[in-house]
Scaffold this motif. Structure first.
Motif, PDB file in Angstrom:
ATOM      1  N   PRO A  89       2.939  -5.697  10.878  1.00 17.23           N
ATOM      2  CA  PRO A  89       2.805  -5.676   9.415  1.00 17.23           C
ATOM      3  C   PRO A  89       3.989  -6.303   8.685  1.00 17.23           C
ATOM      4  O   PRO A  89       3.833  -6.845   7.591  1.00 17.23           O
ATOM      5  N   GLU A  90       5.184  -6.224   9.282  1.00 15.96           N
ATOM      6  CA  GLU A  90       6.365  -6.801   8.631  1.00 15.96           C
ATOM      7  C   GLU A  90       6.227  -8.311   8.497  1.00 15.96           C
ATOM      8  O   GLU A  90       6.591  -8.890   7.461  1.00 15.96           O
ATOM      9  N   ILE A  91       5.686  -8.958   9.548  1.00 14.06           N
ATOM     10  CA  ILE A  91       5.501 -10.415   9.493  1.00 14.06           C
ATOM     11  C   ILE A  91       4.358 -10.759   8.536  1.00 14.06           C
ATOM     12  O   ILE A  91       4.440 -11.722   7.764  1.00 14.06           O
ATOM     13  N   LEU A 131      -1.404  -6.217   0.558  1.00 13.15           N
ATOM     14  CA  LEU A 131       0.027  -5.923   0.422  1.00 13.15           C
ATOM     15  C   LEU A 131       0.296  -4.431   0.549  1.00 13.15           C
ATOM     16  O   LEU A 131       1.258  -4.007   1.204  1.00 13.15           O
ATOM     17  N   GLY A 132      -0.564  -3.616  -0.086  1.00 16.61           N
ATOM     18  CA  GLY A 132      -0.398  -2.167  -0.024  1.00 16.61           C
ATOM     19  C   GLY A 132      -0.476  -1.649   1.396  1.00 16.61           C
ATOM     20  O   GLY A 132       0.347  -0.817   1.822  1.00 16.61           O
ATOM     21  N   LEU A 133      -1.457  -2.148   2.158  1.00 13.10           N
ATOM     22  CA  LEU A 133      -1.592  -1.735   3.561  1.00 13.10           C
ATOM     23  C   LEU A 133      -0.379  -2.155   4.386  1.00 13.10           C
ATOM     24  O   LEU A 133       0.149  -1.375   5.179  1.00 13.10           O
ATOM     25  N   CYS A 134       0.058  -3.403   4.189  1.00 10.67           N
ATOM     26  CA  CYS A 134       1.214  -3.903   4.949  1.00 10.67           C
ATOM     27  C   CYS A 134       2.468  -3.091   4.625  1.00 10.67           C
ATOM     28  O   CYS A 134       3.241  -2.749   5.531  1.00 10.67           O
ATOM     29  N   CYS A 135       2.664  -2.790   3.352  1.00  8.44           N
ATOM     30  CA  CYS A 135       3.837  -2.000   2.942  1.00  8.44           C
ATOM     31  C   CYS A 135       3.812  -0.617   3.588  1.00  8.44           C
ATOM     32  O   CYS A 135       4.837  -0.114   4.053  1.00  8.44           O
ATOM     33  N   PHE A 136       2.624  -0.008   3.643  1.00  5.90           N
ATOM     34  CA  PHE A 136       2.517   1.329   4.219  1.00  5.90           C
ATOM     35  C   PHE A 136       2.846   1.305   5.703  1.00  5.90           C
ATOM     36  O   PHE A 136       3.653   2.106   6.191  1.00  5.90           O
ATOM     37  N   TYR A 140       7.415   2.452   1.715  1.00  2.00           N
ATOM     38  CA  TYR A 140       6.557   3.351   0.937  1.00  2.00           C
ATOM     39  C   TYR A 140       6.728   3.184  -0.574  1.00  2.00           C
ATOM     40  O   TYR A 140       5.816   3.497  -1.339  1.00  2.00           O
ATOM     41  N   ASP A 141       7.882   2.696  -1.022  1.00  2.00           N
ATOM     42  CA  ASP A 141       8.117   2.565  -2.459  1.00  2.00           C
ATOM     43  C   ASP A 141       7.165   1.541  -3.099  1.00  2.00           C
ATOM     44  O   ASP A 141       6.848   1.641  -4.289  1.00  2.00           O
ATOM     45  N   MET A 142       6.691   0.568  -2.299  1.00  2.00           N
ATOM     46  CA  MET A 142       5.817  -0.475  -2.845  1.00  2.00           C
ATOM     47  C   MET A 142       4.335  -0.221  -2.574  1.00  2.00           C
ATOM     48  O   MET A 142       3.474  -0.897  -3.134  1.00  2.00           O
ATOM     49  N   THR A 143       4.043   0.780  -1.737  1.00  2.00           N
ATOM     50  CA  THR A 143       2.656   0.980  -1.297  1.00  2.00           C
ATOM     51  C   THR A 143       1.729   1.340  -2.454  1.00  2.00           C
ATOM     52  O   THR A 143       0.744   0.640  -2.731  1.00  2.00           O
ATOM     53  N   LEU A 144       2.039   2.437  -3.157  1.00  2.00           N
ATOM     54  CA  LEU A 144       1.153   2.894  -4.227  1.00  2.00           C
ATOM     55  C   LEU A 144       1.120   1.911  -5.388  1.00  2.00           C
ATOM     56  O   LEU A 144       0.069   1.714  -6.016  1.00  2.00           O
ATOM     57  N   ASP A 195     -13.040  -0.819  -1.405  1.00  2.00           N
ATOM     58  CA  ASP A 195     -12.118  -1.118  -0.304  1.00  2.00           C
ATOM     59  C   ASP A 195     -10.719  -0.594  -0.584  1.00  2.00           C
ATOM     60  O   ASP A 195     -10.024  -0.132   0.333  1.00  2.00           O
ATOM     61  N   VAL A 196     -10.292  -0.668  -1.836  1.00  2.00           N
ATOM     62  CA  VAL A 196      -8.959  -0.154  -2.205  1.00  2.00           C
ATOM     63  C   VAL A 196      -8.915   1.360  -2.016  1.00  2.00           C
ATOM     64  O   VAL A 196      -7.973   1.905  -1.426  1.00  2.00           O
ATOM     65  N   TRP A 197      -9.950   2.055  -2.502  1.00  2.00           N
ATOM     66  CA  TRP A 197      -9.980   3.517  -2.356  1.00  2.00           C
ATOM     67  C   TRP A 197     -10.053   3.914  -0.881  1.00  2.00           C
ATOM     68  O   TRP A 197      -9.440   4.903  -0.459  1.00  2.00           O
ATOM     69  N   TYR A 198     -10.789   3.126  -0.091  1.00  2.00           N
ATOM     70  CA  TYR A 198     -10.877   3.399   1.344  1.00  2.00           C
ATOM     71  C   TYR A 198      -9.498   3.286   2.005  1.00  2.00           C
ATOM     72  O   TYR A 198      -9.098   4.142   2.799  1.00  2.00           O
ATOM     73  N   ASN A 199      -8.753   2.238   1.653  1.00  2.00           N
ATOM     74  CA  ASN A 199      -7.407   2.071   2.217  1.00  2.00           C
ATOM     75  C   ASN A 199      -6.456   3.152   1.734  1.00  2.00           C
ATOM     76  O   ASN A 199      -5.592   3.621   2.487  1.00  2.00           O
ATOM     77  N   LEU A 200      -6.619   3.568   0.482  1.00  2.00           N
ATOM     78  CA  LEU A 200      -5.812   4.687  -0.022  1.00  2.00           C
ATOM     79  C   LEU A 200      -6.117   5.964   0.748  1.00  2.00           C
ATOM     80  O   LEU A 200      -5.229   6.792   0.981  1.00  2.00           O
TER      81      LEU A 200
END
Length: 317
Positions: free
Chosen positions: A144-146, A168-173, A178-182, A200-205
């Motif tokens: 995920p970092e790459i 981006l949210g998934l990769c950050c998590f 975590y500061d950028m995820t939500l 899809d966003v709610w599913y990833n959340l």
């Protein structure tokens, strides 16, 4: 639709007359006839015209149109070979490289697709599709970092949409930023163009909530995914798992049956249904569901283990 059909027929008549007038020596008119046949669904006739045009004049567009014909005829290997022939004539052509990468992606050969997308970036380092697909490949390869670097590159290029912020949210998590995820998911929700994107966003959340151990929040997120898209099979599957943890067996089974009917190609609903049925003693349904899981994903070790257990039990009866 009727008007469009008539327009194509008129265009076909015009192109045929022009080809005849040029004594069948003008490749451009042959390509136009091929386009008309393609729009009319006459793929074999279109193939003949494009092949004839290529014999007279090799052009990138003609290779692309002929490849579309083969893809419509469900002949991806033939389309691949054609693209590679085109690359021999036009080395480094981005559209041909992209065509190969897309076919490999459709065939679920992600490593080969990524290699060709990298070749695309060597020719055009601002190619949005290539950057996004390589980022996705790194994410699903547990990097995920790459992947984050590629998605940030898209942001720098001015790409600003819900799908990008969702990724981006998934990769950050998963990269533990975590500061950028939500924040990323909030922007994804605000930029979602339709209900399916919002689902899809709610599913990833919901996945994020499971990851931090907040099952109540996860339950709400998966429910909201279904509110936005009532055919979201993955959300049904994950809701069923949460219901099973609460001891609501019948609700879990009903949700899994819905998930498996919406997406029979997914192995998870079949496997989860087989596991639940096995626990409550419904061995026949468990065996049937386990077989469906094996058909969807033959290399799934847990499914194979469950089938082996069930066969041993049936042999003892």
């Amino acid at each position: 639709m009727i008007l469009s059909y008539k327009v194509i027929l008129h265009a076909l008549d015009l192109a045929a007359l022009s080809t005849e007038h040029s004594q069948y020596k003008d490749w451009w008119w042959k390509v136009q006839i091929g386009k008309c046949y393609y729009r009319l669904g006459m793929y074999r006739e279109a193939e003949k015209q494009f092949k004839s045009a290529l014999k007279q004049q090799e052009m990138v567009d003609t290779f692309l149109y002929l490849a579309k014909v083969y893809i419509s005829l469900d002949q991806p290997v033939t389309a691949l070979n054609l693209f590679k022939q085109g690359l021999d004539k036009f080395p480094g052509e981005v559209t041909l490289l992209c065509g190969i990468a897309r076919i490999y992606e459709e065939m679920n050969n992600m490593s080969s697709a990524a290699e060709y997308y990298k070749e695309v970036l060597k020719q055009d380092n601002t190619h949005v599709e290539a950057i996004a697909c390589i980022g996705s490949n790194h994410f699903y390869s547990d990097q995920p970092e790459i992947a984050l670097r590629f998605y940030r590159r898209l942001l720098q290029m001015g790409i600003y949409n819900g799908q990008l912020f969702n990724n981006l949210g998934l990769c950050c998590f998963y990269a533990q930023q975590y500061d950028m995820t939500l924040t990323s998911f909030e922007r994804a929700l605000s930029l979602a163009e339709n209900e399916e994107e919002a689902a899809d966003v709610w599913y990833n959340l919901g996945h994020v909530a499971v990851g931090i151990g907040d099952t109540n929040l996860a339950h709400q997120c998966f429910r909201l995914a279904l509110v936005n898209n009532n055919n979201h099979a993955e959300a049904y599957n994950n809701l069923a798992v949460l219901e099973m943890r609460k001891g609501h067996v019948e609700q879990a089974r009903a949700l899994l049956q819905t998930a498996s009917s919406l997406a029979p190609h997914m192995y998870e609903p079949h496997f989860n249904f087989a596991t639940i049925s096995d626990k409550i003693g419904d061995l026949q349904r468990s065996y049937v569901a386990a077989q469906k899981s094996e058909a969807a994903f033959p290399d799934h070790v847990d499914t194979q283990h469950l089938i082996k257990q069930l066969r041993q039990h049936f042999a003892m009866l």
